[in-house]
Design an enzyme around this catalytic site. Sequence first.
Site, PDB file in Angstrom:
ATOM      1  N   SER A  64      -8.271  -0.886  -1.175  1.00 34.81           N
ATOM      2  CA  SER A  64      -8.393  -1.591  -2.644  1.00 34.81           C
ATOM      3  C   SER A  64      -9.695  -1.502  -3.161  1.00 34.81           C
ATOM      4  CB  SER A  64      -7.788  -2.740  -2.468  1.00 34.81           C
ATOM      5  OG  SER A  64      -6.460  -2.866  -2.190  1.00 34.81           O
ATOM      6  N   GLY A 246      -3.695  -2.009  -3.508  1.00 37.64           N
ATOM      7  CA  GLY A 246      -4.216  -0.684  -3.786  1.00 37.64           C
ATOM      8  C   GLY A 246      -5.234  -0.582  -4.886  1.00 37.64           C
ATOM      9  N   GLY A 248      -7.480   0.681  -8.678  1.00 42.45           N
ATOM     10  CA  GLY A 248      -6.741   1.410  -9.602  1.00 42.45           C
ATOM     11  C   GLY A 248      -6.127   0.301 -10.811  1.00 42.45           C
ATOM     12  N   CYS A 274      -0.664  -7.749  -4.231  1.00 42.75           N
ATOM     13  CA  CYS A 274      -1.680  -7.400  -4.937  1.00 42.75           C
ATOM     14  C   CYS A 274      -1.205  -6.419  -6.004  1.00 42.75           C
ATOM     15  CB  CYS A 274      -2.686  -6.820  -3.836  1.00 42.75           C
ATOM     16  SG  CYS A 274      -4.400  -6.663  -4.700  1.00 42.75           S
ATOM     17  N   PHE A 275      -1.473  -4.897  -5.759  1.00 45.29           N
ATOM     18  CA  PHE A 275      -1.003  -4.045  -6.781  1.00 45.29           C
ATOM     19  C   PHE A 275       0.403  -3.988  -6.810  1.00 45.29           C
ATOM     20  CE2 PHE A 275      -1.167   0.631  -8.160  1.00 45.29           C
ATOM     21  CZ  PHE A 275      -1.857   0.507  -9.143  1.00 45.29           C
ATOM     22  N   GLN A 278       1.381  -6.388  -9.599  1.00 42.91           N
ATOM     23  CA  GLN A 278       1.267  -5.715 -10.665  1.00 42.91           C
ATOM     24  C   GLN A 278       2.140  -4.947 -11.377  1.00 42.91           C
ATOM     25  OE1 GLN A 278      -2.776  -4.492 -10.471  1.00 42.91           O
ATOM     26  NE2 GLN A 278      -3.528  -6.420  -9.670  1.00 42.91           N
ATOM     27  N   GLY A 318      -8.851  -6.637  -9.783  1.00 42.50           N
ATOM     28  CA  GLY A 318      -9.392  -6.655 -10.962  1.00 42.50           C
ATOM     29  C   GLY A 318      -8.398  -6.717 -12.022  1.00 42.50           C
ATOM     30  N   PHE A 319      -7.244  -6.703 -11.984  1.00 41.24           N
ATOM     31  CA  PHE A 319      -6.189  -6.919 -12.727  1.00 41.24           C
ATOM     32  C   PHE A 319      -5.123  -7.760 -12.614  1.00 41.24           C
ATOM     33  CE2 PHE A 319      -8.145  -2.543 -12.981  1.00 41.24           C
ATOM     34  CZ  PHE A 319      -8.006  -2.227 -14.394  1.00 41.24           C
ATOM     35  N   HIS A 366      -3.638 -11.449  -0.912  1.00 39.72           N
ATOM     36  CA  HIS A 366      -3.188 -10.686   0.449  1.00 39.72           C
ATOM     37  C   HIS A 366      -2.829 -11.632   1.354  1.00 39.72           C
ATOM     38  CE1 HIS A 366      -5.246  -6.896  -0.214  1.00 39.72           C
ATOM     39  NE2 HIS A 366      -5.324  -7.581  -1.466  1.00 39.72           N
ATOM     40  N   GLU A 368      -1.743 -11.164   4.604  1.00 42.02           N
ATOM     41  CA  GLU A 368      -1.841 -10.524   5.810  1.00 42.02           C
ATOM     42  C   GLU A 368      -3.219 -11.222   6.314  1.00 42.02           C
ATOM     43  OE1 GLU A 368      -4.811  -8.364   3.528  1.00 42.02           O
ATOM     44  OE2 GLU A 368      -2.512  -8.645   3.081  1.00 42.02           O
TER      45      GLU A 368
END
Length: 401
Positions: A64, A246, A248, A274-275, A278, A318-319, A366, A368
């Site tokens: 990430s 991840g 981006g 996380c990603f 989103q 960051g998003f 996260h 984990e």
Amino acid sequence: MTETPTPVDERAGTVAVDLDRAVLVLEDGTRYEGRAYGARGRTLGEAVFATGMTGYQETLTDPSYAGQIVLMTAPHIGNTGMNDEDMESSRIWVAGFVVRDPSRVVSNFRSQRSLDDDLADAGIVGISGIDTRAVTRHIRALGAMRAGVFSGEEAFLSPGEQLDLVQSGEQMAGRNLSGAVSTADRYTMAATGDRVGSVAVLDLGVKTSTLNYLAERGFDVHVLPQTVTPEEVLALEPDALFFSNGPGDPSASERHVELLRSALRAGLPYFGICFGNQLLGRALGFDTYKLPFGHRGINQPVLDRATGRVEITAHNHGFAVAAPTDAVSESSQGFGRVEVSHVGLNDDVVEGLNCLDIPAFSVQYHPESAAGPHDANYLFDRFRDMVIAAKQNDPSQEAGE
């Protein structure tokens, strides 16, 4: 172009160039002088800070962080060295590394090598000996921004040349990095706990600990490249779908959003972190947005709104999802009612989504716990229970098949 100085013999009457010099340059022109750490050269990326007191190896090897120059707010880094056991992927992913006081001596019975040697071997350009508290306060005030670390001969480029290079770098907003971090080929990990079924994992930068926890919950784990199609996922006949963390911008991953919508319409139970949180938000019809400086570290307080319990959690994002936190919403994509299940206590950011009419949920952090606290590890059990319940409600399925 300014000519780059080269080392010369002091006996010839000139002074040798200090190739251990390094400089961190932010896109607003702010400069921090320090010493080279890791590889020498030039690196560009988004400057972000991570607040964990421990876990630098897990941070470095978390996919990430691809494309980011990571600043550690803890002052002493490298004390326990590096080992093969704590790697969260096959390599170091950060674009650059910024620390205040790198450890001069490695002291841990599990250590196999030093951090600075691993950084150098991986070609990661870093900087040490700067006031990381000052940099952190600057980023908190103005937001994450493009940056560059210049060391060795690159440190002697003119300030103007260095700033031009930084300002010509890519912005994180609108950037799709899934292809850079995902596996190229699918592979399978067999269940290590009492078998429940199988789960298809879309690798958008998945961490090793996540896969191990899924296998321990009784899943045969089919790890898939980010290029996989909805038809290929459904052809595996998995019992559930998982989207990983991840790097981006989620708005640049519309193909993965459409894959998720296809799976949800097919009735597959879903868990995302996380990603993956989103992307669930976007699949349900919500927007996402870039946070000023993001959440990164292993000490982030989150409220579980169902229980009222406060969990200390590990973050790297960051998003975030733009969903209403004060009421149950209706998915504009036809997936029924959705509630915000978790909220960040520092800034009220959406930290989890729960679908009330389909078997799907996600969290922004996260669970984990690599590295980090174990407060949220129960979410893997919740996912397992959801899959078992879905199979019991489907007469064509038998648990364990």
